[in-house]
Motif scaffolding. Sequence first.
Motif: not given
Length: 348
Positions: A145-165
């Motif tokens: 985790p970075l804080g209380d969020v797993p690192m992979i969740d942050i990465i996937l969230g940023r991918l989603h924000d850019q339109g990747f599905r």
Amino acid sequence: MIDRQVLVIGPDTSIRTALMQLDRGGLQVVFVEDAAGRLVGAVSDGDIRRGLLSGSALEDSVGGIMNREPATVSLTASQEHVDALKSRRGIRVVAVVDGEGRMIDVVGEQGRIATPLETPVVLMAGGRGQRLYPITKDIPKPLVPLGDVPMIDIILGRLHDQGFRRVHVSVNHLGHLIEEHLGEGTALDLEITYLHEPAPLGTAGALAQLRDAIEVPFVVMNSDLLTQVDLRRMLTFHEGTGAAATIGAREYGFEIPFGVIRREGDDVIALAEKPYHSELVSAGIYVLEPVALETLAADEYCDMPTLLGRLMDDGRRVGAFEIHEEWIDVGRPEDLERARQAWERRRR
């Protein structure tokens, strides 16, 4: 996504109806499509005013007053490109079109381009994370985790924000924990599948499993990167080069902590006190054409430099895309702490 009932009209639509659509849509523009569904124009309130002042009537069709060169961007356009186009044309709304000129989405005044892309992303998450041991003894590095969020969740969230599905995740070390955490990606509005490595296959070996499954350019990135890089911009760059592969590259600099001597024979010809040296290094992010998969064999250990070397040996072009955005490779404990601090700053 675009609401066609509100934002799209035909060239034979009356100016009066277009005015009503403008009022309903709230974007101060409606788009005109021909019978084949291709974007052929746009109509703003300014276009209507100019048309009426020039003698057009409210019952006339919009085909006579529409802007026949509406502002458009491709599906992979970066936010930087969208903002520059808006500024250059003095407009608030840009249409997103596919390769055949059909409108897929719009980006409004405050909107950011995040049109869902067909481009797959492969996250390499099978490593043991040995440099972070003992943290990674019982937890795979992507779930640290970075804080209380797993690192992979942050990465996937940023991918989603850019339109990747569409995301493929390669797993090996404690991979079952990653699969249990992410599942099929439903909670993240993603489609997640897994590439199971029977043994560690390096930074590219697992890609062989996609050989018959991918027919378009795709992104590969390590799952221990905290970065703000605009992957849509990298895709656009890649598509414009004709390369078989594009490496995300970042400048890495270091200071030599001693005076450096330059000499010829026994004679000193120059001295430099603690010089700074820099090189372009791989940032762990790549765009590959499907042809790259043809160089891989099933269950073969292969690192990315080897795969890229094979492409170059075959006479294929490999390009480099410089990354200037935030980029942290979370490999060591000090990198993890830096990533945690960066994440917390962004959350404030």
